[in-house]
Design a protein around this motif. Structure first.
Motif, short mmCIF file in Angstrom:
data_model
loop_
_atom_site.label_atom_id
_atom_site.label_comp_id
_atom_site.label_asym_id
_atom_site.label_seq_id
_atom_site.Cartn_x
_atom_site.Cartn_y
_atom_site.Cartn_z
N ASN A 35 0.83 -1.32 0.10
CA ASN A 35 0.10 -0.09 0.20
C ASN A 35 0.77 1.40 0.10
O ASN A 35 0.27 2.17 -0.18
CB ASN A 35 -0.87 0.12 1.21
CG ASN A 35 -2.06 -1.20 1.25
OD1 ASN A 35 -2.58 -1.28 0.13
ND2 ASN A 35 -2.35 -1.47 2.30
N THR A 36 1.94 1.12 0.15
CA THR A 36 3.05 2.34 0.65
C THR A 36 4.13 2.23 -0.48
O THR A 36 5.26 2.39 0.05
CB THR A 36 3.48 2.63 1.90
OG1 THR A 36 4.09 0.96 2.26
CG2 THR A 36 2.26 2.63 3.07
N SER A 38 5.02 4.24 -2.76
CA SER A 38 5.70 5.64 -3.01
C SER A 38 6.36 6.09 -1.88
O SER A 38 7.58 6.63 -1.94
CB SER A 38 4.56 6.73 -3.32
OG SER A 38 3.77 6.84 -2.08
N SER A 57 -4.64 0.93 -8.73
CA SER A 57 -4.06 1.88 -7.51
C SER A 57 -2.59 1.79 -7.36
O SER A 57 -2.03 2.89 -7.39
CB SER A 57 -4.82 1.73 -6.53
OG SER A 57 -4.68 0.53 -5.80
N ALA A 58 -1.94 0.54 -7.50
CA ALA A 58 -0.57 0.61 -7.05
C ALA A 58 0.25 1.17 -8.36
O ALA A 58 1.08 1.98 -7.91
CB ALA A 58 -0.25 -0.71 -6.80
N LYS A 60 -0.92 3.69 -10.26
CA LYS A 60 -1.27 5.01 -10.28
C LYS A 60 -0.33 5.49 -9.24
O LYS A 60 0.25 6.62 -9.45
CB LYS A 60 -2.50 5.59 -10.19
CG LYS A 60 -2.79 6.88 -9.98
CD LYS A 60 -4.43 6.96 -9.70
CE LYS A 60 -4.59 8.65 -9.43
NZ LYS A 60 -6.07 8.88 -9.40
N ASN A 61 -0.24 5.05 -8.17
CA ASN A 61 0.58 5.47 -7.10
C ASN A 61 2.00 5.53 -7.20
O ASN A 61 2.62 6.51 -7.09
CB ASN A 61 0.37 4.67 -5.88
CG ASN A 61 0.97 5.19 -4.44
OD1 ASN A 61 1.61 5.87 -4.40
ND2 ASN A 61 0.81 4.29 -3.46
N GLU A 64 2.58 8.45 -10.07
CA GLU A 64 2.87 9.53 -9.61
C GLU A 64 3.89 9.99 -8.64
O GLU A 64 4.60 11.00 -8.59
CB GLU A 64 1.38 9.91 -8.83
CG GLU A 64 0.29 9.90 -9.60
CD GLU A 64 -1.01 9.92 -8.95
OE1 GLU A 64 -1.26 9.96 -7.66
OE2 GLU A 64 -2.05 10.13 -9.53
N ALA A 65 4.28 8.77 -7.78
CA ALA A 65 5.66 9.14 -7.08
C ALA A 65 6.92 9.36 -8.17
O ALA A 65 7.58 10.26 -7.70
CB ALA A 65 5.87 7.96 -6.04
#
Length: 104
Positions: A35-36, A38, A57-58, A60-61, A64-65
Motif C-alpha cells: 500500500n505504501t 511511494s 491503484s498501485a 497510479k501511486n 505519480e511518485a
C-alpha cells in the motif's frame, strides 16, 4: 544505478535480480500488493512497471511518485525476464519496444 520494478512475479524475483546485476543495476522489487510503494521507493534512477501484474491503484501511486521526483518510467504489459532485460538495456522514455507505453 537503481531501478524499481513494480509488479512482476514473485517466483521470478531471483531471475530479475540476476538480470539486473548483469545490466549494472540494483533493483527494488514491489509486487504491487504493497500500500505504501511511494513511501518505500527511496532513491531510484528508473522505474519499470509491469502493468499486467499490478493493481490500477498501485500503478497510479507508483507513477505519480516517480513523476513527482522526475524519474523515468517504463510501463510494459509483459513481466518476463527478457522484458526486464530489454527495459534495462534501453531505459529511455522513447523506448522502441513493442507494447511499451514508456513515459517520462
Amino acid at each position: 544505478m537503481t531501478a524499481a520494478v513494480i509488479g512482476g512475479m514473485d517466483r521470478l524475483q531471483p531471475h530479475y535480480q540476476k538480470t539486473a546485476r548483469k545490466a549494472g543495476y540494483k533493483i527494488k522489487m514491489f509486487t504491487g500488493t504493497e500500500n505504501t510503494i511511494s513511501e518505500r521507493l527511496g532513491s531510484i534512477d528508473l522505474m519499470i512497471i509491469f502493468t499486467n501484474k499490478v493493481s490500477h491503484s498501485a500503478r497510479k501511486n507508483a507513477f505519480e511518485a516517480a513523476r513527482s521526483e522526475n524519474i523515468p518510467v517504463i510501463m510494459c504489459h509483459s513481466c518476463g525476464v527478457s522484458t526486464l532485460r530489454e527495459c534495462l538495456k534501453n531505459p529511455r522514455p522513447d523506448c522502441p519496444m513493442k507494447g511499451c507505453a514508456c513515459k517520462k
